[in-house]
Design an enzyme around this catalytic site. Structure first.
Site, PDB file in Angstrom:
ATOM      1  N   LYS A  32      -1.954   5.652  -5.083  1.00  0.00           N
ATOM      2  CA  LYS A  32      -3.358   4.996  -5.472  1.00  0.00           C
ATOM      3  C   LYS A  32      -3.336   5.598  -7.058  1.00  0.00           C
ATOM      4  CE  LYS A  32      -8.394   4.938  -4.561  1.00  0.00           C
ATOM      5  NZ  LYS A  32      -9.198   5.324  -3.677  1.00  0.00           N
ATOM      6  N   SER A 109     -11.659   1.977  -1.403  1.00  0.00           N
ATOM      7  CA  SER A 109     -11.154   1.716  -2.702  1.00  0.00           C
ATOM      8  C   SER A 109      -9.798   1.898  -2.944  1.00  0.00           C
ATOM      9  CB  SER A 109     -12.153   2.610  -3.803  1.00  0.00           C
ATOM     10  OG  SER A 109     -11.471   3.836  -3.482  1.00  0.00           O
ATOM     11  N   SER A 133     -12.821   5.279   1.911  1.00  0.00           N
ATOM     12  CA  SER A 133     -11.900   4.449   0.994  1.00  0.00           C
ATOM     13  C   SER A 133     -10.392   4.502   1.562  1.00  0.00           C
ATOM     14  CB  SER A 133     -11.979   4.881  -0.240  1.00  0.00           C
ATOM     15  OG  SER A 133     -13.260   4.577  -0.884  1.00  0.00           O
TER      16      SER A 133
END
Length: 384
Positions: A32, A109, A133
């Site tokens: 990420k 996310s 997330s």
């Protein structure tokens, strides 16, 4: 690599070394874009942060641990702006496409990391989990998602959102890979099985009855005693969610205040609105929220002394379509946080996993005492 799912950030490739042998040898790692990786910028889903980032000269220690264990870094992945959503959208870099159902949101996310694994482009998706997330996109994409015990994994070189909730997290498509990752990052050994699985009725009443029935039937196949309870603490899910959101918004404001006050126009309108909400909270509201967190954590610690794991639905409702209204996104986020907040408020680990042979997004989770992360894997093995 061809990325038709918009899982990865379009950065030029840089050489990130990895060990030739190790417990994660042969596995591809997607990271990420909140973690620093030498040779790459870190945008955190925001164009202004990308422009100011520069190329990083060091790699986040957790990423380094994974590549030192043999995982091969293949790229940095898309994320909701500032990691401050559960939907998977981003006005700067676009919404990744859900490989299971392109009409649905990918969840966020850690959207890009989840999509990379679900699309078969990566074996390990490294993300972060503040309000869900990792767990939510894992559920939406049919993956296993691990939110570790708070503080158990190194978070240096990771851009914060709400530090008292933030944890690195991992998504995989197989339980074996997840167990290998846990070992590689040094999680302690686990008991084979808990004394019982606890089903809180109020959490399962919040979801579709057919999905709840399937989950409970699955739990009863684990050869571990199952027992029910009306609730797991003295607070309602609504009270816990409000306390969680209050602390989250205050910490998110503090993490991003300097950039917001200098350049408010660089944020998407919904992100800006949430940051402003955090700025307007009064101290009494924040103190009360922290009081609730402290009492909840004490009650949960007392419950976990009984050597139980708690079963929870991962999602509170069906994921919305990617082209639905902002109001529908908000309703989905609000409903899911009522369940997802329990792990964040307590600091305890949670492992989400799909139920085999069930259509749709039927994802269960096990929620356990601090540092029993590997025990949760052992319990899931009895079901899958």
């Amino acid at each position: 690599m061809q990325d038709r799912w918009n899982a990865f950030m379009p950065y030029p490739d840089a050489d990130v070394g990895f060990a030739a042998t190790g417990p994660l040898s042969g596995l591809r790692l997607a990271v990420k874009d909140l973690f620093d990786v030498a040779g790459y910028p870190t945008a955190a889903g925001n164009a202004a942060l990308l422009a100011a980032s520069g190329i990083k000269t060091s790699t986040a220690p957790l990423v380094q641990t994974l590549v030192d264990a043999g995982a091969r870094f293949i790229g940095k992945t898309n994320t909701d702006e500032l990691a401050y959503s559960l939907i998977g959208g981003n006005i700067h870099f676009g919404m990744p496409i859900n490989p299971r159902d392109p009409n649905l949101i990918p969840g966020g996310s850690s959207s890009g990391s989840a999509v990379a694994v679900a699309a078969g482009l990566a074996d390990i998706g490294l993300g972060t989990d503040t309000s869900g997330s990792v767990r939510l996109p894992a559920a939406v994409n049919g993956l296993i998602g691990w939110r570790p015990t708070h503080g158990s994994l190194d978070n240096r070189g990771l851009r914060p959102l709400a530090p008292s909730f933030d944890v690195p997290g991992v998504m995989t498509s197989s339980l074996e890979t997840m167990a290998s990752v846990m070992s590689a990052v040094g999680m302690p050994a686990a008991n084979d099985r808990p004394s019982s699985i606890l089903i809180p009725e109020n959490a399962f009443e919040a979801i579709d009855k057919d999905a709840a029935d399937k989950m409970i039937a699955c739990l009863r196949s684990a050869a571990i005693p199952v027992r029910g309870a009306r609730t797991i603490c003295s607070f309602s899910l609504d009270e816990l969610a409000l306390a969680f959101i209050t602390i989250l918004q205050r910490e998110a404001w503090e993490s991003n205040r300097q950039l917001f006050e200098s350049s408010p126009q660089v944020f998407a309108p919904d992100i800006a609105a949430r940051l402003l909400s955090g700025s307007r909270l009064n101290e009494e509201e924040v103190r009360e929220a922290r009081r609730i967190r402290e009492h909840f954590s004490t009650e949960i610690d007392r419950l976990f002394r009984e050597d139980v794991v708690i079963a929870l639905p991962t999602l509170a409702m069906t994921p919305p379509r990617r082209d639905t209204s902002p109001e529908s996104f908000a309703a989905f986020r609000s409903a899911c946080i009522k369940i997802l907040c329990l792990s964040g408020l307590s600091g305890c680990p949670q492992l989400a996993f799909p139920i085999a042979n069930c259509a749709g997004n039927v994802s269960l989770s096990f929620f356990g005492a601090r540092s029993v992360d590997k025990t949760l894997v052992n319990v899931v093995k009895r079901l899958l």
